[in-house]
Design a protein around this motif. Sequence first.
Motif, PDB file in Angstrom:
ATOM      1  N   ASN A 181      55.960  41.629  32.759  1.00 45.91           N
ATOM      2  CA  ASN A 181      56.206  40.679  33.841  1.00 45.91           C
ATOM      3  C   ASN A 181      56.258  39.235  33.372  1.00 45.91           C
ATOM      4  N   GLY A 182      55.300  38.852  32.550  1.00 50.28           N
ATOM      5  CA  GLY A 182      55.206  37.442  32.169  1.00 50.28           C
ATOM      6  C   GLY A 182      54.249  37.263  31.008  1.00 50.28           C
ATOM      7  N   GLY A 183      53.329  36.317  31.172  1.00 49.41           N
ATOM      8  CA  GLY A 183      52.448  35.909  30.073  1.00 49.41           C
ATOM      9  C   GLY A 183      51.672  37.036  29.419  1.00 49.41           C
ATOM     10  N   LEU A 184      51.128  37.926  30.237  1.00 50.37           N
ATOM     11  CA  LEU A 184      50.290  38.991  29.688  1.00 50.37           C
ATOM     12  C   LEU A 184      51.095  39.915  28.760  1.00 50.37           C
ATOM     13  N   ARG A 207      54.028  39.164  27.289  1.00 50.59           N
ATOM     14  CA  ARG A 207      54.552  38.436  26.122  1.00 50.59           C
ATOM     15  C   ARG A 207      53.429  38.192  25.108  1.00 50.59           C
ATOM     16  N   LEU A 208      52.213  37.986  25.580  1.00 53.11           N
ATOM     17  CA  LEU A 208      51.092  37.816  24.659  1.00 53.11           C
ATOM     18  C   LEU A 208      50.937  39.074  23.796  1.00 53.11           C
ATOM     19  N   ALA A 209      51.060  40.232  24.433  1.00 54.04           N
ATOM     20  CA  ALA A 209      50.934  41.492  23.695  1.00 54.04           C
ATOM     21  C   ALA A 209      52.004  41.569  22.605  1.00 54.04           C
ATOM     22  N   ASN A 235      54.882  43.147  39.626  1.00 48.71           N
ATOM     23  CA  ASN A 235      53.964  42.111  40.109  1.00 48.71           C
ATOM     24  C   ASN A 235      53.283  41.402  38.951  1.00 48.71           C
ATOM     25  N   ASP A 236      53.191  40.104  39.081  1.00 47.91           N
ATOM     26  CA  ASP A 236      52.494  39.291  38.101  1.00 47.91           C
ATOM     27  C   ASP A 236      51.270  38.724  38.821  1.00 47.91           C
ATOM     28  N   ASN A 237      50.090  38.939  38.258  1.00 47.28           N
ATOM     29  CA  ASN A 237      48.880  38.434  38.894  1.00 47.28           C
ATOM     30  C   ASN A 237      48.702  38.943  40.330  1.00 47.28           C
ATOM     31  N   GLY A 285      37.691  35.820  27.567  1.00 47.17           N
ATOM     32  CA  GLY A 285      38.713  35.116  28.328  1.00 47.17           C
ATOM     33  C   GLY A 285      39.742  34.569  27.352  1.00 47.17           C
ATOM     34  N   VAL A 286      40.793  33.910  27.858  1.00 42.72           N
ATOM     35  CA  VAL A 286      41.948  33.580  27.027  1.00 42.72           C
ATOM     36  C   VAL A 286      42.166  32.085  26.786  1.00 42.72           C
ATOM     37  N   ALA A 287      41.260  31.249  27.287  1.00 37.25           N
ATOM     38  CA  ALA A 287      41.222  29.829  26.939  1.00 37.25           C
ATOM     39  C   ALA A 287      39.811  29.363  27.264  1.00 37.25           C
ATOM     40  N   THR A 313      41.134  31.763  22.569  1.00 32.55           N
ATOM     41  CA  THR A 313      42.258  31.031  23.166  1.00 32.55           C
ATOM     42  C   THR A 313      43.576  31.644  22.703  1.00 32.55           C
ATOM     43  N   ASN A 314      44.474  31.843  23.659  1.00 36.21           N
ATOM     44  CA  ASN A 314      45.776  32.453  23.375  1.00 36.21           C
ATOM     45  C   ASN A 314      46.571  31.678  22.323  1.00 36.21           C
ATOM     46  N   GLY A 315      47.587  32.341  21.799  1.00 34.23           N
ATOM     47  CA  GLY A 315      48.500  31.696  20.857  1.00 34.23           C
ATOM     48  C   GLY A 315      49.864  32.365  20.965  1.00 34.23           C
ATOM     49  N   GLU A 324      52.510  30.722  44.028  1.00 35.10           N
ATOM     50  CA  GLU A 324      51.968  29.522  44.677  1.00 35.10           C
ATOM     51  C   GLU A 324      50.969  28.799  43.780  1.00 35.10           C
ATOM     52  N   TYR A 325      50.178  29.583  43.005  1.00 32.08           N
ATOM     53  CA  TYR A 325      49.170  28.898  42.190  1.00 32.08           C
ATOM     54  C   TYR A 325      49.801  28.114  41.033  1.00 32.08           C
ATOM     55  N   LYS A 326      51.002  28.517  40.612  1.00 30.72           N
ATOM     56  CA  LYS A 326      51.701  27.783  39.544  1.00 30.72           C
ATOM     57  C   LYS A 326      52.427  26.551  40.096  1.00 30.72           C
ATOM     58  N   ARG A 327      52.545  26.507  41.396  1.00 30.83           N
ATOM     59  CA  ARG A 327      52.969  25.332  42.160  1.00 30.83           C
ATOM     60  C   ARG A 327      54.390  24.826  41.885  1.00 30.83           C
ATOM     61  N   THR A 366      43.103  27.836  37.957  1.00 32.42           N
ATOM     62  CA  THR A 366      43.800  29.079  38.335  1.00 32.42           C
ATOM     63  C   THR A 366      44.612  29.709  37.202  1.00 32.42           C
ATOM     64  N   GLU A 367      45.149  28.914  36.302  1.00 32.37           N
ATOM     65  CA  GLU A 367      45.965  29.468  35.206  1.00 32.37           C
ATOM     66  C   GLU A 367      45.031  29.755  34.033  1.00 32.37           C
ATOM     67  N   ALA A 368      44.836  31.046  33.738  1.00 32.02           N
ATOM     68  CA  ALA A 368      43.848  31.391  32.721  1.00 32.02           C
ATOM     69  C   ALA A 368      44.106  30.637  31.417  1.00 32.02           C
ATOM     70  N   SER A 369      45.340  30.677  30.942  1.00 34.89           N
ATOM     71  CA  SER A 369      45.670  29.952  29.717  1.00 34.89           C
ATOM     72  C   SER A 369      47.035  29.284  29.838  1.00 34.89           C
ATOM     73  N   GLY A 370      48.043  30.131  30.096  1.00 36.25           N
ATOM     74  CA  GLY A 370      49.420  29.674  29.945  1.00 36.25           C
ATOM     75  C   GLY A 370      49.764  29.786  28.468  1.00 36.25           C
ATOM     76  N   THR A 371      50.993  30.149  28.167  1.00 42.08           N
ATOM     77  CA  THR A 371      51.415  30.205  26.768  1.00 42.08           C
ATOM     78  C   THR A 371      52.748  29.484  26.583  1.00 42.08           C
TER      79      THR A 371
END
Length: 838
Positions: free
Chosen positions: A133-136, A138-140, A286-288, A450-452, A480-482, A570-573, A672-677
Motif C-alpha cells: 500500500n505505502g510506507g510499510l 516499501r520499507l520491507a 487499506n493503508d493505516n 517503533g520506527v522513529a 529509525t527507518n531508512g 486525513e492525518y497526512k493532511r 500521527t506519522e510514525a516515521s515517514g520515509t
Amino acid sequence: VEASIPEPQREAWKRNQITSFTDKDGFEKEVVRHVETTLARSMFNCDEIAAYSATSLAFRDRLITHWNRTQQRQTYRDTKRVYYLSLEFLMGRALDNAMLNVGLKNVAQDGLAELGFRIEDVVKQEHDAALGNGGLGRLAACFLDSLATLNFPAWGYGLRYRYGIFKQEIIDGYQVEVPDYWLDFNPWEFPRHDVTVDIQFFGQVNKKTVGGKTISVWEAGEIVQAVAYDVPIPGYDTPTTNNLRLWSSKASGGEFDFQKFNSGDYESSVADQQRAETISAVLYPNDNLERGKELRLKQQYFWVAASLYDIVRRFKKSRRSWNEFPDQVAIQLNDTHPTLAIVELQRILVDIEGLEWDNAWEIVTSTFGYTNHTVLPEALEKWPVGLVQHLLPRHLQIIYDINLFFLQSVEKAFPDDRDMLRRVSIIEESQPKMVRMAFLAIVGSHKVNGVAELHSDLIKTTIFKDFVEIYGPDKFTNVTNGITPRRWLHQANPRLSELIASKCGGNDFLKDLTLLNQLEKHVEDKQFRKEWAEIKYANKVRLAKHIKDTTGVVVNPASLFDVQVKRIHEYKRQQLNIFGVIHRYLSLKAMTPDQRKKQLPRVSIFGGKAAPGYWMAKQIIHLINSVGAVVNKDEDIGDLLKVIFLEDYNVSKAEMICPASDISEHISTAGTEASGTSNMKFVLNGGLIIGTCDGANIEITREIGESNIFLFGNLSEDVEDLRHAHTYGSHTIDSDLDKVFNEIEKGTFGTPHDFSAMIAAVRQHGDYYLVSDDFHSYIETHQLVDEAYRNQDEWIAKCITSVSRMGFFTSDRCINEYAEEIWNVEPLAVDRHSIWGP
Ligand code: C3B
C-alpha cells in the motif's frame, strides 16, 4: 555439500558450470538467444516488450546462479538466519535495480543500443510489482535490498497476490479503481511446484491420549495448498542474492477434487478451486486502516502457517535440539499482520513436537521481534473472538492460554491494580470480544520497536504504557527507518549520483552513506553548485514532460515545484495543503498585475491513492482536481500557480518525482506519522522539505540542521489539549482559513455541497487533525519558502549541505541496528573469487 557428491560427477558439474556474461558481446548473445528460443520470436518482430523480456531473462539467469550459490553457502555455513514476515512488499520494478546492483547497466545499455533499443524505453516496459500500500510495504522492500547488500542470510516471506494495489485513474476529477493484473509475464519469479504446504482451516479440536500424555489434535474442516514462488533479491556490489518467498494459494489435491469430479460434481469441484485461489487473489488496499474481514484473517494465517512450516523444515534439517531454535532463527513481524506466527509456532512445538508449554514458550518469545508502525487507533488490529474460534479453533485455545499465563504473572507483580488486568488483557472484554493483536505480539516477542524516535517514545507513553511497566523499558526500543540509496539515489537520479561520486571518491558512498559528508567541503564550489542546479532542472523538465503528457497541463520547469505524494489520508493532511493552495490563489487574484509580476511561480503537485472505501480521502482528491481545473486556466494567474494531481502514484513514478522536487510536504498532525520515509527520499535527492515536528522529520532536522528545513505547526505534546479545547471550549477557525472555506462555499471550485463534509470536519466536528490550528503557521512558513527560493545560490547550498548530512537515513544502518539489537545475527563473509560452492 560439495563433499556429498562423488568425485567423477563433481568434476562434470564443475566443468559445465554456468558462466554469466560480463561484457557487451556476451550480453547481446544472451538477449538474442532468449528472443529466439525462450520468447520464440525473431529480430524482425522484436519490439520493446520483447527486448525488455529478453534483457530481464538474461539478468535473471545471472541472478539465479548467484541465488543458488548464496543458498548453498548459507546452508553449508548453517548460521542464524533472519526471516522478515511482511504482508506487503512494494518492490517496484526489478530490471533497472538488478542491472545496477550487479554493476552491468553500462554493458546492457551498449548492448541494447547495438540491437536497436534505448535502455530507458526498455526499462519502462516493466510493470511495477505493487504488492503493498505505502510506507510499510516499501520499507520491507528497502530492507530486503540492505539485507542482501550487507550479506545477511535473510529471507522475506509474503503473499503472491494476483492483484496488487489497484491502478488509479482520475475521471472527471474523481478516483476510479482499476484492477492491477501484473502477472501476465513476470520473469522475476520462480514457481516452486515442489515446495508446497497444506494449510488447514475450520474444523474442531479433539483431545487424544498418547503414551499417558493428553494432546490436542486439530482436525481440519478445509485444506488449501500453499505453493512457493521465489523472487531473487540481488545485493549491490556483492554476489549475495537472497530470497523473497511468496505463497500462492490453490486447491489441495491437484487441479480438482477427483472424487467430486468423478462423481459428476464438476461445478462444485471448480468452485472449491476458485475458493482456494481467492486467498492470495488480492491485496487489501487499506493503508493505516483495518477492517476485520474474514478473508484477510484467512490470508494472514495461510501465509504465516506456510512460512513457519518452511522455516521449521529448514531448521530440522540441521538436526539440532529445539532449544537451539532461537540461535538459528530470528523472525521479525512487520506490524501485527503476522502475529498469528507466535501462536502457530507454539502450536507446532506443543501439539506436534510434544514440547512442554513453558519450554516451548521460552523458544517462541526468544525467536520473535515485533515492529509497530502506527499509533492510529483505527489501524490497530483486533479480531472478533468468534471469528478466530470458527476459522482457527486450536489457535484460539492457545491464545487464551497465553493470556491466562500472562495475566497470572501480571496479577502477581501488580496485586493492587485490578484494572491493569482489564487494560492489558489480550482479550478485550467488549461486545463482541476481541483479540488485541498488538498485545499478543508484545507478549510473544522479546523486543518491540517503533520506527522513529518520537514514535518509539509515544508508544511507550500511550498505547503500550502498561507493558513498559510490566516488562521494564528494555523490551522497547527504537529503530529509525531508512531507505536504500541504491534505488532512491543511484537508480532514480543517476546524474546526481554520478556528480556525488565525483566528489566523494567514487561509488563507495552507496554502501556507506556517511561518506556523503565529503560533499560539504564543496558547498562553496561555484562549478559544483552549477552542475547540481542543472541536474535538478533537468529532472524537473522530465517531470514537466510527464505532467504535460498525462494531464495536458503545461508547467514551467523554472517554477518552484512543491510536491506532496503519499497515500491520501486525513492525518497526512492533503486538505491542509489544498486549502493553502486556495489561499495562495486568492492572494494572487487580489493583487494588481504589477504586484503579481513580483511573485514566485509555483507548481503544486499532488499524488496518491485513497483507499476505495475511504470517502473523505476521495473528496480530498476531488477538491484538488477541482481547484486545478479553475486555477490552471485562469489567465490572471498564468504560470504563477498550477495545481496538478498525478494519476496512479507508485514506486516507479516516485523514482521520477523525488529527483524533481524543490520542496516537498510532510505535514501530518504532530504525533500521527510514525516515521515517514519519502521525507528521506526527497532530501537525499536534493530537495528541501516543509514539515511538522513529527516522525522522522525530527531526526532529519537534527541531522541536517534547523536552517535547512521548514518546520511549522503545533507540537505533539500539545495535540491532546487542543483537541480537548475544540470539543469542550469555544472553537474559532483561523480567519484566513475561513476565507478559503467561504470561497469554496461560493461555488468557485464547483458544487459547494461536494466539499461540505471537509469543511464541516474543521468547523463543526472538532477539527481532529488540527488543520485550523496549524493553518497560519503553515501559510507563513510557505512565505519563507518563497523568499528562500529567490536566493537560488543559497538554496542550492542548503540542498547540498542537507544531502551531505543524510548518511544516517540509509536502510543499511537500520538493518545493522536490527541485526545487533534484535536479531543477534551476523553477515556471512563472501569470497568473491570462489564462485564454486561455499
Ligand atoms: C507506515 C507509517 O504510516 C509511516 O509513518 C512509516 O514510515 C511506514 O509505515 C514505515 O514504517 N504505515 C503503513 O504504511 N501502513 C500501516 N498499516 C501502518 C503504518
